[in-house]
Design a protein around this motif. Structure first.
Motif, PDB file in Angstrom:
ATOM      1  N   ARG A  12     -15.684  -3.615 -20.259  1.00 52.43           N
ATOM      2  CA  ARG A  12     -16.978  -4.145 -20.700  1.00 52.43           C
ATOM      3  C   ARG A  12     -16.975  -4.306 -22.213  1.00 52.43           C
ATOM      4  O   ARG A  12     -16.295  -3.575 -22.923  1.00 52.43           O
ATOM      5  CB  ARG A  12     -18.118  -3.229 -20.259  1.00 52.43           C
ATOM      6  N   GLN A  13     -17.771  -5.230 -22.692  1.00 51.09           N
ATOM      7  CA  GLN A  13     -17.725  -5.592 -24.097  1.00 51.09           C
ATOM      8  C   GLN A  13     -18.916  -5.015 -24.855  1.00 51.09           C
ATOM      9  O   GLN A  13     -19.706  -5.730 -25.449  1.00 51.09           O
ATOM     10  CB  GLN A  13     -17.669  -7.111 -24.250  1.00 51.09           C
TER      11      GLN A  13
ATOM     12  N   LYS B 153     -18.423   5.630 -20.486  1.00 51.42           N
ATOM     13  CA  LYS B 153     -17.079   5.207 -20.890  1.00 51.42           C
ATOM     14  C   LYS B 153     -16.196   5.088 -19.660  1.00 51.42           C
ATOM     15  O   LYS B 153     -15.292   4.263 -19.598  1.00 51.42           O
ATOM     16  CB  LYS B 153     -16.500   6.210 -21.885  1.00 51.42           C
ATOM     17  N   GLU B 154     -16.514   5.910 -18.676  1.00 51.52           N
ATOM     18  CA  GLU B 154     -15.892   5.811 -17.348  1.00 51.52           C
ATOM     19  C   GLU B 154     -17.015   5.942 -16.330  1.00 51.52           C
ATOM     20  O   GLU B 154     -17.609   7.006 -16.183  1.00 51.52           O
ATOM     21  CB  GLU B 154     -14.849   6.913 -17.170  1.00 51.52           C
ATOM     22  N   THR B 155     -17.321   4.862 -15.634  1.00 51.36           N
ATOM     23  CA  THR B 155     -18.430   4.835 -14.683  1.00 51.36           C
ATOM     24  C   THR B 155     -17.886   4.717 -13.266  1.00 51.36           C
ATOM     25  O   THR B 155     -17.095   3.816 -12.975  1.00 51.36           O
ATOM     26  CB  THR B 155     -19.374   3.649 -14.966  1.00 51.36           C
TER      27      THR B 155
ATOM     28  N   GLU C 195     -20.000  -1.091 -27.125  1.00 48.88           N
ATOM     29  CA  GLU C 195     -19.529   0.202 -27.605  1.00 48.88           C
ATOM     30  C   GLU C 195     -20.319   1.343 -26.992  1.00 48.88           C
ATOM     31  O   GLU C 195     -21.229   1.124 -26.188  1.00 48.88           O
ATOM     32  CB  GLU C 195     -19.602   0.247 -29.134  1.00 48.88           C
ATOM     33  N   GLN C 196     -19.980   2.567 -27.418  1.00 48.65           N
ATOM     34  CA  GLN C 196     -20.601   3.768 -26.846  1.00 48.65           C
ATOM     35  C   GLN C 196     -21.795   4.267 -27.649  1.00 48.65           C
ATOM     36  O   GLN C 196     -22.487   5.173 -27.208  1.00 48.65           O
ATOM     37  CB  GLN C 196     -19.559   4.892 -26.749  1.00 48.65           C
TER      38      GLN C 196
ATOM     39  N   PHE D 199     -14.462   0.906 -16.513  1.00 48.40           N
ATOM     40  CA  PHE D 199     -14.064   1.620 -17.717  1.00 48.40           C
ATOM     41  C   PHE D 199     -14.529   0.855 -18.954  1.00 48.40           C
ATOM     42  O   PHE D 199     -14.851  -0.339 -18.881  1.00 48.40           O
ATOM     43  CB  PHE D 199     -12.542   1.810 -17.743  1.00 48.40           C
ATOM     44  N   GLN D 200     -14.544   1.545 -20.079  1.00 48.84           N
ATOM     45  CA  GLN D 200     -15.023   0.920 -21.310  1.00 48.84           C
ATOM     46  C   GLN D 200     -14.230  -0.333 -21.637  1.00 48.84           C
ATOM     47  O   GLN D 200     -14.785  -1.331 -22.127  1.00 48.84           O
ATOM     48  CB  GLN D 200     -14.939   1.903 -22.484  1.00 48.84           C
TER      49      GLN D 200
ATOM     50  N   GLU E 222     -19.930   9.896 -21.777  1.00 52.36           N
ATOM     51  CA  GLU E 222     -18.474   9.782 -21.663  1.00 52.36           C
ATOM     52  C   GLU E 222     -18.080   9.475 -20.224  1.00 52.36           C
ATOM     53  O   GLU E 222     -17.256   8.602 -19.969  1.00 52.36           O
ATOM     54  CB  GLU E 222     -17.829  11.097 -22.123  1.00 52.36           C
ATOM     55  N   THR E 223     -18.688  10.190 -19.286  1.00 53.32           N
ATOM     56  CA  THR E 223     -18.463   9.921 -17.865  1.00 53.32           C
ATOM     57  C   THR E 223     -19.814   9.786 -17.175  1.00 53.32           C
ATOM     58  O   THR E 223     -20.785  10.451 -17.542  1.00 53.32           O
ATOM     59  CB  THR E 223     -17.655  11.044 -17.191  1.00 53.32           C
TER      60      THR E 223
END
Length: 452
Positions: free
Chosen positions: A281-282, A237-239, A284-285, A277-278, A106-107
């Motif tokens: 970028r193209q 998801k947040e880098t 999914e998680q 942030f997600q 997530e982070t």
């Protein structure tokens, strides 16, 4: 017959057209050794690249980091109808197949200090920039829930969930890789896989950590020897990445640039920060079965040697035709104005001296700075051509003109080589000025004299 030979010889000696044709032909001939010089520069440049690769392979190649990720095994069932020969009936057999889901964090927060060695590694006359990066990696995973992927909780093998981290450079790692996740402290070990990067995987995390309904925190540290560039794949998801270094010449590359205002470059090093942030970028998680190649999303820094002597020598050699052509033109104009005779052999000697400038430049620059090499080569050729022209052009007036013209050309080319954004503009203006000077200097020459 003898009279015709004398007439032809006089025409070659006195005709402006004949002299221009001879000089033009000699200029084309001199392109042959100039091409050999350019090939030599290219060959030395390839040799440099080869040696740098060998140095980097021994120290540690470029570093690309991706992860950590959760590797979640789950059960699927495959039913197959099989004919039983003994009973002459069909029977349904259910086969259990284990597949994997990969959960991205997530982070993801990375603090990296990529410090280069005080001096680049060297082999012979070649050198390469290498660094040692100390990275602290922290972040969180969401509670494990794969219902959106149509995977029920009871299908998950909770006692076999592990952590995966991928990197391009295993050889350069200089510490025991461990990760703290939840209440577990696990060692990361290499594991063979078909992933696009080398894979490090932990043992299974505890069920208490895996089945929590709260975010799962993790932390790890990594020390790695690398070269050329250091890049990260934004799997969070947040880098967020913060990087510092003592290298003063970074090149920020990849899919994303540092955040505005975060870049600070000084003679003592640099620092920069990225936020991805997600939505930026193209992908999914969660991935099922395999992790696709995500290197195209990587970002980071290239630690470069700002002065590439071979590139500058190559750019300088591209102006060789102009230098030789204009210098021979100056001698031709002097010959026409002064009525002195310059033999074609003397033109060849002058042209070869000008070609020697580039061999001197490339050989000296391999052992010194480009500026010193350029100055030594230019002064040497200037002295040689000026002294030689003093021998064929009587007096000091014309040799000084040759010296001034050639010095101006070398100075003009050096300025262009140092420029990047304005090289074309300055070059165009300079060539226009040179053309204007030649037109002005040749205006009084009688091009249509009776010797044609």
């Amino acid at each position: 017959m003898e009279q015709k030979k004398n007439r032809f010889g006089n025409w070659l000696r006195n005709s402006i057209t004949a002299r221009m044709l001879v000089v033009g032909f000699l200029l084309l001939v001199l392109l042959i050794p100039l091409e050999f010089v350019q090939s030599l520069i290219y060959e030395r440049s390839l040799r440099q690249a080869q040696v740098v690769r060998e140095i980097n392979e021994k120290w540690g190649n470029e570093v690309v980091l991706s992860g950590p990720m959760l590797k979640v095994p789950y059960k699927t069932y495959k039913e197959e109808r099989v004919f039983i020969e003994q009973t002459k009936t069909y029977q349904t057999i259910t086969e259990t197949i284990v597949k994997y889901a990969y959960m991205l964090p997530e982070t993801l927060n990375i603090n990296a200090a990529a410090n280069s060695k005080e001096e680049p590694l060297k082999r012979g006359i070649y050198e390469s920039v290498v660094y040692t990066a100390d990275m602290d990696i922290t972040g969180t995973f969401t509670a494990i829930n794969l219902t959106d992927q149509n995977i029920a909780d009871d299908a998950i093998l909770w006692d076999k969930i592990s952590v995966v981290l991928m990197t391009s450079n295993l050889k350069g790692i200089r510490n025991t890789m461990e990760i703290s996740i939840g209440s577990d402290h696990l060692e990361l070990a290499p594991k063979f896989s078909n992933n696009y990067l080398n894979t490090l995987e932990s043992k299974a995390i505890s069920e208490a950590t895996a089945k929590t309904d709260q975010p799962i925190s993790f932390s790890s540290s990594m020390k790695v020897n690398g070269s050329e560039y250091l890049q990260f794949i934004p799997v969070g998801k947040e880098t967020k990445v913060n990087m510092t270094s003592n290298w003063p010449s970074p090149s920020f590359n990849g899919r994303y640039l540092p955040v505005d205002g975060s870049r600070e470059i000084t003679e003592n090093g640099f620092k920069a920060a990225w936020e991805v942030f997600q939505i930026n970028r193209q992908f999914e998680q969660v991935f099922l079965n395999t992790i696709p190649d995500l290197k195209s999303f990587a970002f980071g820094t290239n630690l470069i040697i700002p002065i590439d002597e071979y590139q500058k020598s190559e750019r300088t050699a591209k102006y060789g035709f102009m230098v030789i052509g204009l210098t021979l033109l100056v001698f031709l104009l002097i010959q026409l104005v002064s009525k002195l005779y310059i033999h074609p052999f003397q033109y060849v000697m002058i042209g070869l001296a000008l070609v020697m400038f580039y061999t001197l430049l490339i050989s000296i620059s391999e052992h010194s700075s480009f500026l010193k090499a350029y100055a030594i080569a230019a002064v040497s050729v200037l002295a040689l051509v000026t002294i030689y022209s003093r021998a064929i052009l009587k007096g000091f007036k014309f040799p000084l003109l040759v010296c001034l013209s050639l010095a101006s050309l070398y100075g003009f080319i050096y300025v262009i080589i140092q420029l990047e954004n304005y090289a074309l503009l300055v070059g165009s203006i300079g060539l226009f000025a040179i053309l204007a000077i030649i037109m002005f200097a040749s205006r009084k020459i009688d091009w249509g004299n009776g010797n044609e």
